[in-house]
Design an enzyme around this catalytic site. Structure first.
Site, PDB file in Angstrom:
ATOM      1  N   PRO A   2     103.068  35.536  59.147  1.00  0.00           N
ATOM      2  CA  PRO A   2     104.484  36.045  58.802  1.00  0.00           C
ATOM      3  C   PRO A   2     104.765  37.560  58.283  1.00  0.00           C
ATOM      4  O   PRO A   2     103.733  38.241  57.808  1.00  0.00           O
ATOM      5  CB  PRO A   2     104.460  35.068  57.346  1.00  0.00           C
ATOM      6  CG  PRO A   2     103.215  34.016  57.637  1.00  0.00           C
ATOM      7  CD  PRO A   2     102.066  34.674  58.492  1.00  0.00           C
ATOM      8  N   GLU A   3     105.939  37.779  58.588  1.00  0.00           N
ATOM      9  CA  GLU A   3     106.026  39.370  58.381  1.00  0.00           C
ATOM     10  C   GLU A   3     107.390  39.209  57.264  1.00  0.00           C
ATOM     11  O   GLU A   3     108.066  38.264  57.091  1.00  0.00           O
ATOM     12  CB  GLU A   3     106.376  40.262  59.762  1.00  0.00           C
ATOM     13  CG  GLU A   3     105.171  40.428  60.329  1.00  0.00           C
ATOM     14  CD  GLU A   3     105.212  41.192  61.607  1.00  0.00           C
ATOM     15  OE1 GLU A   3     105.864  42.089  61.553  1.00  0.00           O
ATOM     16  OE2 GLU A   3     104.361  41.026  62.423  1.00  0.00           O
ATOM     17  N   LYS A  57     105.949  41.284  51.913  1.00  0.00           N
ATOM     18  CA  LYS A  57     105.718  40.250  52.323  1.00  0.00           C
ATOM     19  C   LYS A  57     105.362  39.249  51.125  1.00  0.00           C
ATOM     20  O   LYS A  57     104.635  38.169  51.192  1.00  0.00           O
ATOM     21  CB  LYS A  57     104.223  40.091  52.988  1.00  0.00           C
ATOM     22  CG  LYS A  57     104.723  40.980  54.471  1.00  0.00           C
ATOM     23  CD  LYS A  57     103.281  41.099  55.041  1.00  0.00           C
ATOM     24  CE  LYS A  57     103.352  41.963  56.392  1.00  0.00           C
ATOM     25  NZ  LYS A  57     102.134  42.077  57.218  1.00  0.00           N
ATOM     26  N   ARG A 108      95.045  27.750  57.220  1.00  0.00           N
ATOM     27  CA  ARG A 108      93.869  28.521  57.320  1.00  0.00           C
ATOM     28  C   ARG A 108      93.659  29.342  56.009  1.00  0.00           C
ATOM     29  O   ARG A 108      92.620  29.815  55.862  1.00  0.00           O
ATOM     30  CB  ARG A 108      94.068  29.725  58.339  1.00  0.00           C
ATOM     31  CG  ARG A 108      94.182  29.089  59.692  1.00  0.00           C
ATOM     32  CD  ARG A 108      94.146  30.183  60.722  1.00  0.00           C
ATOM     33  NE  ARG A 108      93.122  30.963  60.766  1.00  0.00           N
ATOM     34  CZ  ARG A 108      92.689  32.053  61.776  1.00  0.00           C
ATOM     35  NH1 ARG A 108      93.643  32.218  62.453  1.00  0.00           N
ATOM     36  NH2 ARG A 108      91.514  32.650  61.546  1.00  0.00           N
ATOM     37  N   ARG A 255      94.533  45.826  66.234  1.00  0.00           N
ATOM     38  CA  ARG A 255      95.681  44.970  66.698  1.00  0.00           C
ATOM     39  C   ARG A 255      96.120  45.462  67.940  1.00  0.00           C
ATOM     40  O   ARG A 255      96.256  46.695  68.126  1.00  0.00           O
ATOM     41  CB  ARG A 255      96.674  44.776  65.670  1.00  0.00           C
ATOM     42  CG  ARG A 255      96.294  44.787  64.119  1.00  0.00           C
ATOM     43  CD  ARG A 255      95.849  43.319  63.729  1.00  0.00           C
ATOM     44  NE  ARG A 255      96.674  42.298  64.107  1.00  0.00           N
ATOM     45  CZ  ARG A 255      97.857  42.058  63.347  1.00  0.00           C
ATOM     46  NH1 ARG A 255      97.868  42.481  61.992  1.00  0.00           N
ATOM     47  NH2 ARG A 255      98.840  41.011  63.694  1.00  0.00           N
TER      48      ARG A 255
END
Ligand SMILES: [Zn+2]
Length: 291
Positions: A2-3, A57, A108, A255
């Site tokens: 999620p951003e 966030k 998670r 990344r």
């Protein structure tokens, strides 16, 4: 992962679901999402939601009687509304007075739920450490340059630094750079005033685009196998939507960075000033396709 848009979507959803409603019971099994905060304080959450805020966030939720909750979705967190208490990976839930149940699900467990007095939420070190939030505070060439201009990091890495610009992650940093036709490995000091102007707008456009995509009760992240709505993210070895060149990728800050080697060609570094004008000119001669 999620951003900013997913978190903003969660904020709007919670606000909508809790409008005019009361939490009559809260419960949460003992999991690491409480990060040492008091789970009992979560279990005692009752009453009405007074205010929702988002910084980067993070979600900052204010309830009656100065009760507050800091929420971070981590990698796989999501708030959902259901009619049953059975929800896979439900790590915390609120029972509302209309019979619906709001679950925080997180397969998670990288997310966070931390109860704090609401009056302290904005002063928490993790919130104070955040940089400019493009939607809350707005973003233009000046504020973007103030945020990242002194970074010695490559541009995309600098954009993902939450202490500089809050809310951008791997997806939306890549999307913004593609929209702005800037190479992800440029250094912030190589950017011209025009580059900053274009990039600030590109960041906002990408975020607004993603928010417009998120309708209904749920959103699906690319990782979950939904259609890829993005211009460049996750499109490695596929044709660029703008010029048809093959989308490239490389690893930056651990990344995978996606970019178009043609649209986002890196100018020769014979001095930053000169490089800027070269890029500016070549940018006007591109073939334009969809997007
Ligand atoms: Zn391209």
């Amino acid at each position: 992962m999620p951003e900013l848009p997913e978190v903003e979507f969660a904020r709007r959803s919670l606000q909508r679901w809790l409008k005019g409603r009361k939490i009559v019971r809260s419960e949460a099994p003992d999991t690491r999402i409480f990060r040492g905060a008091e789970r009992a304080a979560f279990a005692s959450l009752r009453g009405r939601l007074v205010r929702t805020e988002r910084r980067g966030k993070y979600l900052l939720l204010t309830f009656e009687q100065d009760r507050g909750l800091l929420s971070h979705l981590g990698m796989t967190g999501k708030w959902v509304r259901r009619t049953t208490a059975d929800e896979p990976y439900s790590r915390a839930r609120w029972f509302l007075d209309d019979g619906s149940i709001l679950h925080y699900r997180d397969p998670r467990l990288f997310g966070r739920l931390e109860p704090f007095p609401a009056s302290r939420l904005r002063e928490l070190p993790v919130i104070r450490a955040l940089g400019i939030d493009p939607l809350v505070e707005g973003l233009d060439a000046t504020s973007l340059e103030a945020a990242i201009g002194h970074s010695r990091q490559p541009l995309k890495v600098a954009l993902m630094d939450q202490s500089r610009v809050a809310g951008l992650g791997n997806i939306h940093a890549a999307e913004a750079l593609f929209r702005a036709k800037l190479h992800p490995a440029l250094l912030p000091e190589e950017l011209s005033a025009r580059d900053y102007r274009v990039l600030a707008k590109a960041i906002l456009d990408g975020l607004h685009f993603a928010l417009a995509e998120e309708v209904g009760e749920e959103i699906s992240y690319v990782e979950e196998g939904g259609d890829n709505p993005f211009l460049i993210y996750g499109r490695g070895d596929r044709p660029c939507r703008r010029c048809n060149a093959l989308v490239g990728s490389f690893v930056q800050g651990g990344r995978t960075t996606y970019f178009c080697p043609h649209c986002q060609a890196r100018p020769l570094r014979s001095g930053a000033k000169k490089a800027r004008s070269t890029r500016g000119k070549s940018g006007t001669t591109k073939r334009r396709g969809r997007g």
